[in-house]
Design a protein around this motif. Structure first.
Motif, PDB file in Angstrom:
ATOM      1  N   GLN A  21      -0.864  87.023  42.795  1.00  0.00           N
ATOM      2  CA  GLN A  21      -1.264  87.586  44.085  1.00  0.00           C
ATOM      3  C   GLN A  21      -0.076  88.183  44.826  1.00  0.00           C
ATOM      4  OE1 GLN A  21      -3.871  84.938  46.348  1.00  0.00           O
ATOM      5  NE2 GLN A  21      -4.740  84.212  44.423  1.00  0.00           N
ATOM      6  N   THR A  22       1.089  87.565  44.676  1.00  0.00           N
ATOM      7  CA  THR A  22       2.296  88.124  45.300  1.00  0.00           C
ATOM      8  C   THR A  22       2.639  89.461  44.655  1.00  0.00           C
ATOM      9  OG1 THR A  22       3.108  85.886  45.775  1.00  0.00           O
ATOM     10  CG2 THR A  22       4.716  87.695  45.870  1.00  0.00           C
ATOM     11  N   LYS A  23       2.589  89.518  43.337  1.00  0.00           N
ATOM     12  CA  LYS A  23       2.883  90.766  42.633  1.00  0.00           C
ATOM     13  C   LYS A  23       1.871  91.852  42.987  1.00  0.00           C
ATOM     14  CE  LYS A  23       5.303  88.899  38.623  1.00  0.00           C
ATOM     15  NZ  LYS A  23       5.262  88.725  37.147  1.00  0.00           N
ATOM     16  N   GLN A  24       0.604  91.467  43.119  1.00  0.00           N
ATOM     17  CA  GLN A  24      -0.408  92.451  43.501  1.00  0.00           C
ATOM     18  C   GLN A  24      -0.101  93.007  44.894  1.00  0.00           C
ATOM     19  OE1 GLN A  24      -4.459  91.038  43.562  1.00  0.00           O
ATOM     20  NE2 GLN A  24      -5.274  93.089  43.834  1.00  0.00           N
ATOM     21  N   ALA A  25       0.262  92.146  45.813  1.00  0.00           N
ATOM     22  CA  ALA A  25       0.604  92.595  47.167  1.00  0.00           C
ATOM     23  C   ALA A  25       1.815  93.522  47.140  1.00  0.00           C
ATOM     24  CB  ALA A  25       0.856  91.400  48.075  1.00  0.00           C
ATOM     25  N   LEU A  26       2.760  93.250  46.255  1.00  0.00           N
ATOM     26  CA  LEU A  26       3.933  94.123  46.108  1.00  0.00           C
ATOM     27  C   LEU A  26       3.522  95.487  45.553  1.00  0.00           C
ATOM     28  CD1 LEU A  26       6.497  91.549  44.696  1.00  0.00           C
ATOM     29  CD2 LEU A  26       6.683  92.792  46.865  1.00  0.00           C
ATOM     30  N   ARG A  27       2.657  95.484  44.555  1.00  0.00           N
ATOM     31  CA  ARG A  27       2.211  96.746  43.953  1.00  0.00           C
ATOM     32  C   ARG A  27       1.413  97.595  44.928  1.00  0.00           C
ATOM     33  NH1 ARG A  27       3.477  96.939  38.796  1.00  0.00           N
ATOM     34  NH2 ARG A  27       3.603  95.051  37.563  1.00  0.00           N
ATOM     35  N   LEU A  28       0.661  96.937  45.807  1.00  0.00           N
ATOM     36  CA  LEU A  28      -0.165  97.664  46.765  1.00  0.00           C
ATOM     37  C   LEU A  28       0.586  98.041  48.038  1.00  0.00           C
ATOM     38  CD1 LEU A  28      -3.494  95.654  46.398  1.00  0.00           C
ATOM     39  CD2 LEU A  28      -2.985  97.941  45.509  1.00  0.00           C
ATOM     40  N   GLY A  29       1.833  97.637  48.126  1.00  0.00           N
ATOM     41  CA  GLY A  29       2.618  97.955  49.313  1.00  0.00           C
ATOM     42  C   GLY A  29       2.288  97.074  50.505  1.00  0.00           C
ATOM     43  N   LEU A  30       1.588  95.970  50.273  1.00  0.00           N
ATOM     44  CA  LEU A  30       1.259  95.052  51.359  1.00  0.00           C
ATOM     45  C   LEU A  30       2.450  94.168  51.710  1.00  0.00           C
ATOM     46  CD1 LEU A  30      -2.302  94.027  50.126  1.00  0.00           C
ATOM     47  CD2 LEU A  30      -1.700  95.760  51.836  1.00  0.00           C
ATOM     48  N   LEU A  31       3.357  94.014  50.751  1.00  0.00           N
ATOM     49  CA  LEU A  31       4.619  93.330  50.972  1.00  0.00           C
ATOM     50  C   LEU A  31       5.739  94.300  50.630  1.00  0.00           C
ATOM     51  CD1 LEU A  31       4.051  89.818  49.319  1.00  0.00           C
ATOM     52  CD2 LEU A  31       4.316  90.297  51.768  1.00  0.00           C
ATOM     53  N   GLU A  32       6.788  94.279  51.441  1.00  0.00           N
ATOM     54  CA  GLU A  32       7.928  95.175  51.231  1.00  0.00           C
ATOM     55  C   GLU A  32       9.215  94.376  51.305  1.00  0.00           C
ATOM     56  OE1 GLU A  32       7.559  98.163  54.232  1.00  0.00           O
ATOM     57  OE2 GLU A  32       5.800  99.062  53.299  1.00  0.00           O
ATOM     58  N   PRO A  33      10.295  94.920  50.742  1.00  0.00           N
ATOM     59  CA  PRO A  33      11.578  94.222  50.824  1.00  0.00           C
ATOM     60  C   PRO A  33      11.898  93.821  52.258  1.00  0.00           C
ATOM     61  CG  PRO A  33      11.752  96.068  49.327  1.00  0.00           C
ATOM     62  CD  PRO A  33      10.393  96.170  49.983  1.00  0.00           C
ATOM     63  N   GLY A  34      12.320  92.564  52.404  1.00  0.00           N
ATOM     64  CA  GLY A  34      12.639  92.024  53.720  1.00  0.00           C
ATOM     65  C   GLY A  34      11.526  91.193  54.319  1.00  0.00           C
ATOM     66  N   ASP A  35      10.284  91.391  53.841  1.00  0.00           N
ATOM     67  CA  ASP A  35       9.165  90.605  54.353  1.00  0.00           C
ATOM     68  C   ASP A  35       9.334  89.146  53.936  1.00  0.00           C
ATOM     69  OD1 ASP A  35       8.005  92.847  55.436  1.00  0.00           O
ATOM     70  OD2 ASP A  35       6.438  93.024  53.914  1.00  0.00           O
ATOM     71  N   LYS A  36       8.875  88.265  54.791  1.00  0.00           N
ATOM     72  CA  LYS A  36       8.960  86.826  54.530  1.00  0.00           C
ATOM     73  C   LYS A  36       7.628  86.326  53.978  1.00  0.00           C
ATOM     74  CE  LYS A  36       9.929  82.438  56.778  1.00  0.00           C
ATOM     75  NZ  LYS A  36      10.172  81.751  58.050  1.00  0.00           N
ATOM     76  N   LEU A  37       7.715  85.533  52.907  1.00  0.00           N
ATOM     77  CA  LEU A  37       6.521  84.889  52.365  1.00  0.00           C
ATOM     78  C   LEU A  37       6.167  83.696  53.251  1.00  0.00           C
ATOM     79  CD1 LEU A  37       7.180  84.831  48.503  1.00  0.00           C
ATOM     80  CD2 LEU A  37       5.664  86.338  49.791  1.00  0.00           C
ATOM     81  N   PRO A  38       4.907  83.275  53.223  1.00  0.00           N
ATOM     82  CA  PRO A  38       4.545  82.082  53.979  1.00  0.00           C
ATOM     83  C   PRO A  38       5.353  80.886  53.467  1.00  0.00           C
ATOM     84  CG  PRO A  38       2.635  82.963  52.790  1.00  0.00           C
ATOM     85  CD  PRO A  38       3.789  83.842  52.481  1.00  0.00           C
ATOM     86  N   THR A  39       5.648  79.950  54.343  1.00  0.00           N
ATOM     87  CA  THR A  39       6.362  78.755  53.906  1.00  0.00           C
ATOM     88  C   THR A  39       5.454  77.930  53.004  1.00  0.00           C
ATOM     89  OG1 THR A  39       5.598  77.392  55.743  1.00  0.00           O
ATOM     90  CG2 THR A  39       7.646  78.660  56.092  1.00  0.00           C
ATOM     91  N   ALA A  40       6.071  77.054  52.215  1.00  0.00           N
ATOM     92  CA  ALA A  40       5.281  76.181  51.350  1.00  0.00           C
ATOM     93  C   ALA A  40       4.299  75.374  52.196  1.00  0.00           C
ATOM     94  CB  ALA A  40       6.195  75.259  50.548  1.00  0.00           C
ATOM     95  N   ARG A  41       4.743  74.915  53.352  1.00  0.00           N
ATOM     96  CA  ARG A  41       3.870  74.130  54.228  1.00  0.00           C
ATOM     97  C   ARG A  41       2.658  74.952  54.672  1.00  0.00           C
ATOM     98  NH1 ARG A  41       5.783  70.345  59.055  1.00  0.00           N
ATOM     99  NH2 ARG A  41       6.846  69.555  57.227  1.00  0.00           N
ATOM    100  N   GLU A  42       2.879  76.222  55.029  1.00  0.00           N
ATOM    101  CA  GLU A  42       1.770  77.084  55.454  1.00  0.00           C
ATOM    102  C   GLU A  42       0.767  77.294  54.321  1.00  0.00           C
ATOM    103  OE1 GLU A  42       4.058  79.826  58.807  1.00  0.00           O
ATOM    104  OE2 GLU A  42       4.155  80.409  56.682  1.00  0.00           O
ATOM    105  N   VAL A  43       1.282  77.497  53.106  1.00  0.00           N
ATOM    106  CA  VAL A  43       0.395  77.692  51.957  1.00  0.00           C
ATOM    107  C   VAL A  43      -0.393  76.411  51.678  1.00  0.00           C
ATOM    108  CG1 VAL A  43       0.259  78.247  49.494  1.00  0.00           C
ATOM    109  CG2 VAL A  43       1.895  79.458  50.957  1.00  0.00           C
ATOM    110  N   VAL A  44       0.279  75.271  51.753  1.00  0.00           N
ATOM    111  CA  VAL A  44      -0.384  73.984  51.517  1.00  0.00           C
ATOM    112  C   VAL A  44      -1.489  73.764  52.546  1.00  0.00           C
ATOM    113  CG1 VAL A  44      -0.054  71.476  51.618  1.00  0.00           C
ATOM    114  CG2 VAL A  44       1.559  72.902  50.341  1.00  0.00           C
ATOM    115  N   GLU A  45      -1.210  74.046  53.810  1.00  0.00           N
ATOM    116  CA  GLU A  45      -2.211  73.867  54.863  1.00  0.00           C
ATOM    117  C   GLU A  45      -3.419  74.785  54.661  1.00  0.00           C
ATOM    118  OE1 GLU A  45      -0.086  74.404  58.530  1.00  0.00           O
ATOM    119  OE2 GLU A  45       0.910  72.461  58.359  1.00  0.00           O
ATOM    120  N   ALA A  46      -3.175  75.998  54.181  1.00  0.00           N
ATOM    121  CA  ALA A  46      -4.261  76.969  54.018  1.00  0.00           C
ATOM    122  C   ALA A  46      -5.070  76.750  52.740  1.00  0.00           C
ATOM    123  CB  ALA A  46      -3.690  78.386  54.023  1.00  0.00           C
TER     124      ALA A  46
END
Length: 129
Positions: A21-46
Motif C-alpha cells: 500500500q505504501t508503494k502504491q501510494a508512491l506510484r500514484l503520487g499520494l506520497l512524495e519525498p519528505g512526507d511522513k508515514l503514520p507512526t507505528a502507534r497510529e497504524v496500530v490504533e487504526a
C-alpha cells in the motif's frame, strides 16, 4: 496522511500489505519525498495489528531505500516511484472502465484477472507484470 487497510482474509502477510500500500501510494503520487508515514502507534490504533508488524514493514521499506527512519521524529519518504498520478487522464479512464466492468456484472476477482492478463500481455518481459 496514508491510512492502511488490512485485509485479514487475503492470505497476504499483514506487513506485506503495508509495504504494498505504501508503494502504491508512491506510484500514484499520494506520497512524495519528505512526507511522513503514520507512526507505528497510529497504524496500530487504526488497524488493531501488532506494532512489530508495522515496524517490520517500515524496516522493509527502509531496506529498499524508499523511507528513512529519523529517531524521535518518525519515518519519512525518501523517493517516489513511477509517475501514475491519481489525477491523470489515464486514472480517470481506468476508473471509468472499472465502473463499466462492475455494471456488466463482473466480480472484483474477475476484473483483477482480466486486468492482470492485459498487463502481462502488454508488459511482457520487463519484470513489472
Amino acid at each position: 496522511m496514508l491510512e492502511y487497510r488490512i485485509d485479514r482474509r487475503s492470505g497476504i502477510a499483514t506487513y506485506v500489505q503495508i509495504v504494498q500500500q505504501t508503494k502504491q501510494a508512491l506510484r500514484l503520487g499520494l506520497l512524495e519525498p519528505g512526507d511522513k508515514l503514520p507512526t507505528a502507534r497510529e497504524v496500530v490504533e487504526a488497524t488493531a495489528i501488532n506494532p512489530n508488524t508495522v515496524l517490520k514493514a517500515y524496516r522493509e521499506l527502509e531496506r529498499e531505500g524508499l523511507v528513512e527512519a529519523k529517531r524521535g521524529l518518525g519515518t519519512f519518504i525518501r523517493k517516489s516511484l513511477g509517475s501514475a498520478a491519481a489525477g491523470s487522464p489515464l486514472h480517470d479512464e481506468l476508473a471509468d472502465w472499472a465502473r463499466r466492468a462492475r455494471e456488466a456484472g463482473l466480480e472484483r476477482d474477475d476484473v483483477a484477472a482480466l486486468f492482470t492478463s492485459v498487463l502481462e500481455r502488454h508488459f511482457e518481459g520487463d519484470g513489472e507484470a
